[in-house]
Design an enzyme around this catalytic site. Structure first.
Site, PDB file in Angstrom:
ATOM      1  N   HIS A  46       0.880  -1.054   0.146  1.00 37.00           N
ATOM      2  CA  HIS A  46       0.066  -0.523  -0.252  1.00 37.00           C
ATOM      3  C   HIS A  46       0.849   1.471  -0.104  1.00 37.00           C
ATOM      4  O   HIS A  46       2.084   1.390   0.152  1.00 37.00           O
ATOM      5  CB  HIS A  46      -0.791  -0.146   1.187  1.00 37.00           C
ATOM      6  N   GLU A  48       0.810   4.112   1.500  1.00 32.27           N
ATOM      7  CA  GLU A  48       1.433   4.338   3.657  1.00 32.27           C
ATOM      8  C   GLU A  48       3.064   3.092   3.646  1.00 32.27           C
ATOM      9  O   GLU A  48       3.745   3.957   4.170  1.00 32.27           O
ATOM     10  CB  GLU A  48       0.425   4.214   4.728  1.00 32.27           C
ATOM     11  N   CYS A  71      -5.156   1.290   6.604  1.00 29.19           N
ATOM     12  CA  CYS A  71      -6.044   0.135   7.029  1.00 29.19           C
ATOM     13  C   CYS A  71      -5.589  -0.737   8.352  1.00 29.19           C
ATOM     14  O   CYS A  71      -4.602  -0.072   9.235  1.00 29.19           O
ATOM     15  CB  CYS A  71      -6.174  -0.741   5.780  1.00 29.19           C
ATOM     16  N   ARG A 181      -8.282   3.805 -21.000  1.00 30.20           N
ATOM     17  CA  ARG A 181      -8.099   2.640 -21.057  1.00 30.20           C
ATOM     18  C   ARG A 181      -6.725   2.478 -20.459  1.00 30.20           C
ATOM     19  O   ARG A 181      -6.923   1.807 -19.156  1.00 30.20           O
ATOM     20  CB  ARG A 181      -7.743   2.673 -22.661  1.00 30.20           C
ATOM     21  N   LEU A 201      -9.513  -3.292 -28.924  1.00 25.76           N
ATOM     22  CA  LEU A 201      -9.761  -2.451 -26.909  1.00 25.76           C
ATOM     23  C   LEU A 201      -7.992  -2.342 -26.459  1.00 25.76           C
ATOM     24  O   LEU A 201      -8.351  -2.112 -24.841  1.00 25.76           O
ATOM     25  CB  LEU A 201     -10.610  -2.985 -26.440  1.00 25.76           C
ATOM     26  N   GLY A 297     -21.547  -0.295 -27.747  1.00 24.11           N
ATOM     27  CA  GLY A 297     -21.887   1.320 -28.719  1.00 24.11           C
ATOM     28  C   GLY A 297     -22.836   1.535 -28.310  1.00 24.11           C
ATOM     29  O   GLY A 297     -23.525   1.467 -27.539  1.00 24.11           O
ATOM     30  N   SER A 303     -28.832   1.166 -22.547  1.00 21.41           N
ATOM     31  CA  SER A 303     -29.358   0.099 -21.201  1.00 21.41           C
ATOM     32  C   SER A 303     -28.350   0.793 -19.604  1.00 21.41           C
ATOM     33  O   SER A 303     -29.233   0.852 -18.768  1.00 21.41           O
ATOM     34  CB  SER A 303     -28.606  -0.656 -21.982  1.00 21.41           C
TER      35      SER A 303
HETATM   36  N1  LIG Z   1     -18.410   6.190 -32.213  1.00 19.67           N
HETATM   37  C1  LIG Z   1     -18.108   5.762 -30.887  1.00 19.67           C
HETATM   38  O1  LIG Z   1     -18.196   6.110 -29.283  1.00 19.67           O
HETATM   39  C2  LIG Z   1     -18.664   3.989 -30.378  1.00 19.67           C
HETATM   40  C3  LIG Z   1     -18.296   3.409 -29.911  1.00 19.67           C
HETATM   41  C4  LIG Z   1     -18.184   2.371 -29.743  1.00 19.67           C
HETATM   42  C5  LIG Z   1     -19.394   1.499 -30.969  1.00 19.67           C
HETATM   43  N2  LIG Z   1     -19.707   2.260 -32.054  1.00 19.67           N
HETATM   44  C6  LIG Z   1     -20.692   1.937 -32.686  1.00 19.67           C
HETATM   45  O2  LIG Z   1     -21.688   1.619 -32.714  1.00 19.67           O
HETATM   46  C7  LIG Z   1     -22.210   0.583 -33.354  1.00 19.67           C
HETATM   47  C8  LIG Z   1     -22.793  -0.950 -32.147  1.00 19.67           C
HETATM   48  O3  LIG Z   1     -23.992  -0.142 -31.635  1.00 19.67           O
HETATM   49  P1  LIG Z   1     -25.073  -0.765 -31.642  1.00 19.67           P
HETATM   50  O4  LIG Z   1     -25.560   0.249 -30.278  1.00 19.67           O
HETATM   51  O5  LIG Z   1     -25.935  -1.523 -32.582  1.00 19.67           O
HETATM   52  O6  LIG Z   1     -24.880  -2.423 -30.248  1.00 19.67           O
HETATM   53  P2  LIG Z   1     -23.867  -2.363 -28.831  1.00 19.67           P
HETATM   54  O7  LIG Z   1     -24.556  -1.166 -28.363  1.00 19.67           O
HETATM   55  O8  LIG Z   1     -22.352  -2.332 -29.788  1.00 19.67           O
HETATM   56  O9  LIG Z   1     -24.634  -3.491 -28.575  1.00 19.67           O
HETATM   57  C9  LIG Z   1     -24.981  -3.846 -28.178  1.00 19.67           C
HETATM   58  C10 LIG Z   1     -25.869  -5.048 -28.220  1.00 19.67           C
HETATM   59  O10 LIG Z   1     -25.054  -6.009 -26.975  1.00 19.67           O
HETATM   60  C11 LIG Z   1     -25.882  -7.001 -26.786  1.00 19.67           C
HETATM   61  N3  LIG Z   1     -25.929  -7.067 -25.016  1.00 19.67           N
HETATM   62  C12 LIG Z   1     -25.668  -7.372 -23.974  1.00 19.67           C
HETATM   63  N4  LIG Z   1     -26.839  -7.307 -23.068  1.00 19.67           N
HETATM   64  C13 LIG Z   1     -27.584  -6.238 -24.106  1.00 19.67           C
HETATM   65  C14 LIG Z   1     -27.841  -5.308 -22.242  1.00 19.67           C
HETATM   66  N5  LIG Z   1     -27.982  -5.432 -21.544  1.00 19.67           N
HETATM   67  N6  LIG Z   1     -27.987  -4.468 -23.440  1.00 19.67           N
HETATM   68  C15 LIG Z   1     -28.005  -3.940 -24.592  1.00 19.67           C
HETATM   69  N7  LIG Z   1     -26.951  -4.766 -25.377  1.00 19.67           N
HETATM   70  C16 LIG Z   1     -26.896  -5.573 -24.739  1.00 19.67           C
HETATM   71  C17 LIG Z   1     -26.817  -7.199 -27.538  1.00 19.67           C
HETATM   72  O11 LIG Z   1     -26.280  -8.247 -28.494  1.00 19.67           O
HETATM   73  P3  LIG Z   1     -27.360  -9.532 -29.422  1.00 19.67           P
HETATM   74  O12 LIG Z   1     -27.888  -8.125 -30.625  1.00 19.67           O
HETATM   75  O13 LIG Z   1     -26.789 -10.351 -30.141  1.00 19.67           O
HETATM   76  O14 LIG Z   1     -28.566  -9.511 -28.662  1.00 19.67           O
HETATM   77  C18 LIG Z   1     -27.645  -6.100 -28.241  1.00 19.67           C
HETATM   78  O15 LIG Z   1     -27.487  -6.027 -29.052  1.00 19.67           O
HETATM   79  C19 LIG Z   1     -20.873  -0.191 -34.179  1.00 19.67           C
HETATM   80  O16 LIG Z   1     -21.362   0.134 -35.321  1.00 19.67           O
HETATM   81  C20 LIG Z   1     -19.611   0.751 -33.456  1.00 19.67           C
HETATM   82  O17 LIG Z   1     -19.009   1.245 -34.888  1.00 19.67           O
HETATM   83  C21 LIG Z   1     -19.384   3.359 -31.490  1.00 19.67           C
END
Ligand SMILES: NC(=O)c1ccc[n+]([C@@H]2O[C@H](COP(=O)([O-])OP(=O)(O)OC[C@H]3O[C@@H](n4cnc5c(N)ncnc54)[C@H](OP(=O)(O)O)[C@@H]3O)[C@@H](O)[C@H]2O)c1
Length: 368
Positions: A46, A48, A71, A181, A201, A297, A303
């Site tokens: 830690h 300290e 602690c 990251r 990633l 995404g 969500s």
């Molecule tokens: N500009 C940015 O910062 C950025 C960052 C990341 C991604 N992107 C873009 O975003 C696009 C993808 O986004 P998206 O909205 O289609 O998909 P997403 O958010 O990447 O993934 C959604 C999918 O994750 C799965 N999932 C599992 N549990 C979930 C939950 N609790 N809530 C929501 N989803 C859950 C589901 O898969 P299933 O469909 O298999 O059921 C759902 O369809 C890509 O084209 C990427 O290039 C952009």
């Protein structure tokens, strides 16, 4: 204490499941800083005992500034209070008490009983934010959650495709994204981003490759194929696939192939066959994760927002550097409510990153 906070910041993303703490030993009379300690990678030693070991005999009669209460229990290392007392520190200034029930004021009480002058609360707010991963792990069984969004200046989210992400922001903003990251324990994407982008990633900043977080994919209806790009580097940067029981039951062969490729496949609780985010958080905390970066995404951001599971939002806006900076311009872009429904966000910072900018928002609910 500002120096101690800086020291703590250096360790973010490297100390889980322990918090990253900073400790400074100073001579109040001369104003000299004698030593500085940061929790070591892996969480031990830690801060300290590191600071007292560096100071040696010069610690006697001096003051220690520390970002979290030392602690008082025997864990995998002796209590930090012992190191402070053995070193002969005469005054301890802590930013905040540790909510961990094994400590919770006992560290400070032991110091006082031993005749050490103790005060607490200095730069409490900043320390609390820096240590929030540890605090919410103990009090809410979830990690500190950061949502990272990169959008066009109008809020449009670019979609990747054909196994490649689309970058809207320039090199400086992307380097900053990689720094996020380096400072997190785990990074999470949804199945949609995996399908479209097939991302890597890892942290690709020069010299910080070793700071790549654990990569986590939240699978929906289907487990990913073991041929995804990230599986090839699973030995160097862990890759976990989280899925609900029905998905795992339907994809037993894929789960086995993913395991053979070096990935971990974890089952989480679900609602209607889709991973339930509180259960995802519980599983992550159970694996020692204290800081989570959600890269997206949009479906996943939504969500997390709807579940109120967010502490901080980092919004990168392409081509927005021309907008005036300053406190008066710390406003919430109108499109953010559409992307992140349900969050009450406070803008706290905005900075230029080359031609782009980055805004930081906090979703700061009172902690128990
Ligand atoms: N500009 C940015 O910062 C950025 C960052 C990341 C991604 N992107 C873009 O975003 C696009 C993808 O986004 P998206 O909205 O289609 O998909 P997403 O958010 O990447 O993934 C959604 C999918 O994750 C799965 N999932 C599992 N549990 C979930 C939950 N609790 N809530 C929501 N989803 C859950 C589901 O898969 P299933 O469909 O298999 O059921 C759902 O369809 C890509 O084209 C990427 O290039 C952009």
């Amino acid at each position: 204490m500002e120096l101690a906070l800086r020291a703590a910041r250096l360790g973010l993303g490297t100390t889980a499941p322990n918090p990253s703490v900073g400790a400074v030993i100073a001579d109040e009379k001369s104003g000299e800083v004698i030593s500085v300690g940061t929790t070591a990678p892996g969480g031990r030693p830690h801060a300290e005992p590191l600071a007292t070991a560096l100071a040696g005999a010069r610690a006697r009669g001096k003051t220690m500034y520390v970002t979290l209460e030392p602690c008082s229990h025997v864990g995998r290392t002796p209590p930090c209070v012992d190191a402070v007392l053995t070193a002969g520190i005469s005054r301890v200034v802590v930013a905040q008490e540790d909510p961990d029930p094994r400590v919770a004021g006992r560290g400070l009480a032991r110091l006082r009983q031993a005749g050490v002058a103790v005060s607490r609360g200095l730069l409490h707010e900043e320390a609390r934010w820096l240590t929030r991963g540890h605090i919410v792990r103990v009090t809410e069984r979830r990690p500190f959650i950061q949502l990272k969004l990169a959008v066009g200046s109008d809020g449009a989210v670019p979609r990747g495709g054909a196994g490649k992400p689309v970058f809207v922001t320039g090199d400086v903003a992307r380097a900053h994204g990689h720094m996020l990251r380096a400072r997190t324990d785990a990074i999470l994407i949804g199945g949609g981003t995996l399908r479209d982008d097939d991302p890597d990633l890892r942290c690709r900043l020069p010299g910080l490759a070793g700071r790549s977080p654990i990569r986590v994919v939240l699978a929906g209806g289907q487990l990913p194929a073991p041929s995804i790009r990230m599986a090839a580097t699973a030995a160097r940067a862990p890759l976990w696939i989280m899925a609900a029981a029905p998905t795992l039951a339907a994809g037993q062969d894929r789960a086995e192939a993913l395991r053979r490729a070096g990935c971990r496949v974890l089952q989480v609780g679900d609602v209607g066959g889709r991973p339930w985010l509180p259960s995802v958080c519980e599983a992550l905390v159970g694996e020692g994760i204290t800081r989570l970066l959600v890269e997206g995404g949009p479906a996943l951001w939504r969500s997390f927002a709807e579940a109120g599971l967010a502490d901080e939002v980092r919004l990168f806006r392409a081509g927005a550097a021309g907008e005036p900076l300053g406190r008066g311009h710390l406003t919430i872009p109108p499109f953010l409510g559409r992307l992140l429904p349900g969050l009450t966000l406070q803008p706290v910072d905005r900075r230029r990153l080359g031609p782009d900018d980055m805004m930081t928002f906090r979703h700061d609910r009172p902690l128990p």
